[in-house]
Enzyme design. Structure first.
Site, PDB file in Angstrom:
ATOM      1  N   CYS A  95      -0.467   4.135   2.082  1.00 22.05           N
ATOM      2  CA  CYS A  95      -0.376   3.894   3.531  1.00 22.05           C
ATOM      3  C   CYS A  95       1.038   4.126   4.048  1.00 22.05           C
ATOM      4  O   CYS A  95       1.236   4.718   5.116  1.00 22.05           O
ATOM      5  CB  CYS A  95      -0.776   2.455   3.858  1.00 22.05           C
ATOM      6  SG  CYS A  95      -2.416   1.957   3.296  1.00 22.05           S
ATOM      7  N   ASP A  96       2.030   3.639   3.310  1.00 21.36           N
ATOM      8  CA  ASP A  96       3.398   3.587   3.820  1.00 21.36           C
ATOM      9  C   ASP A  96       4.390   4.497   3.105  1.00 21.36           C
ATOM     10  O   ASP A  96       5.549   4.592   3.520  1.00 21.36           O
ATOM     11  CB  ASP A  96       3.912   2.140   3.735  1.00 21.36           C
ATOM     12  CG  ASP A  96       3.049   1.177   4.530  1.00 21.36           C
ATOM     13  OD1 ASP A  96       2.520   1.589   5.580  1.00 21.36           O
ATOM     14  OD2 ASP A  96       2.897   0.013   4.107  1.00 21.36           O
TER      15      ASP A  96
ATOM     16  N   CYS B 208       0.841  -1.197   0.000  1.00 25.17           N
ATOM     17  CA  CYS B 208       0.000   0.000   0.000  1.00 25.17           C
ATOM     18  C   CYS B 208       0.876   1.246   0.000  1.00 25.17           C
ATOM     19  O   CYS B 208       1.390   1.656   1.054  1.00 25.17           O
ATOM     20  CB  CYS B 208      -0.939   0.004   1.206  1.00 25.17           C
ATOM     21  SG  CYS B 208      -2.006   1.457   1.281  1.00 25.17           S
TER      22      CYS B 208
END
Length: 298
Positions: A134-135, A131
């Site tokens: 997300c990261d 992701c």
């Protein structure tokens, strides 16, 4: 007893919730692990008509719309669905609750396909991510790889290029034929994105001299990097269903193979382009079919 229980809170499930609750059918949405599924992770949605903002912004808007018609939400996932003798269903959840319903709409979407190579599992969450939105923040000013060649992979690379020092896309084919033309053009314009074709990752290991990773390809290339983002496709989230429910190679479902009172929508449905617009369309169809089914029983 609910009229409709919808599994999943992505665009398909929320569209079905809007239609069912607006038709005065008691509706419960089981959101899954996170609200919005994959759409909730998209930084900017550009290709859904009428919306110009984040994926989570769109999801929150749709959720409020469903709630305005009376839809209820439970932040949990289904672990089992039992078909009862009276042609109703009992949905068992991972929080210990059970809910009875006359119909079920399966809209549990898909999850990222995992890399099956040496080191992929060992370094998941320690440099390997599925992701980018997300990261990606954790790799600001650093060197990353993106694995894959579809639109999702190129979107990830573009997003990461705004954060990372350098981005290398590793793809097994000679060109990005599966990706949208506009994304291919944007990737070509980014000076900090390099494309490496005709190879795949073979292994991932820790660099013994630093906190970085060493990625080795099938053609023998060795690349030192800080993070690896994987975008190689998806598999349907249907593990909660019994083996009696027919699925294709990706775990997806065909409407004609489901028992009476069970419907399917979104990325978990067979033969669908995995887009927000198509998910909304199937959510509409599933919702209307559930309403028709319920009305026929009255």
């Amino acid at each position: 007893m609910f009229d409709v229980i919808i599994l999943g809170s992505g665009p398909a499930g929320l569209t079905a919730a809007i239609y069912c609750s607006r038709a005065k059918k008691s509706t419960l949405v089981l959101t899954g692990e996170t609200l919005g599924g994959q759409t909730g992770e998209i930084a900017v949605v550009e290709n859904y008509p009428g919306w110009n903002g984040s994926g989570m912004g769109l999801i929150q808007f749709m959720k409020k719309q469903a709630e305005s018609f009376g839809a209820k939400f439970e932040f949990t996932s289904a672990t089992d669905i039992k078909f009862n003798d009276d042609e109703t269903y009992t949905v068992v959840c991972d929080n210990g609750k059970t809910f009875d319903t006359k119909t079920v709409i399966l809209a549990t979407g898909a999850r990222a396909r995992r890399l099956e190579i040496e080191g992929a599992k060992e370094f998941f969450g320690k440099g390997v991510s599925y992701c980018a939105t997300c990261d990606g923040f954790f790799y600001s000013g650093r060197d990353v790889l993106v694995i894959g060649g579809g639109s999702a992979a190129l979107n990830d690379a573009l997003y990461l290029s705004d954060l990372a020092k350098s981005v290398k896309i590793v793809y097994r084919k000679s060109e990005f034929t599966r990706a949208e033309a506009v994304l291919r053009e944007r990737v070509a314009e980014r000076k900090n994105i390099e494309c490496i074709y005709n190879t795949e990752l073979k292994s991932i290991a820790k660099n013994p001299d630093s906190d970085r990773l060493i990625a080795t390809t099938t053609t023998g290339d060795v690349m030192d990097c800080d993070g690896i983002f994987v975008a190689i496709g998806h598999e349907a989230n249907t593990d909660y269903l019994t083996e009696s429910v027919k699925r294709d190679a990706m775990g997806r479902l065909a409407s004609n193979d489901l028992p009476n009172g069970m419907f399917v929508a979104g990325d978990v449905k067979s033969d669908i382009q995995m887009q927000i617009a198509t998910a909304v369309g199937t959510g509409c169809s599933a919702g209307m079919n559930a309403i028709k089914y319920l009305n026929s029983k009255e």
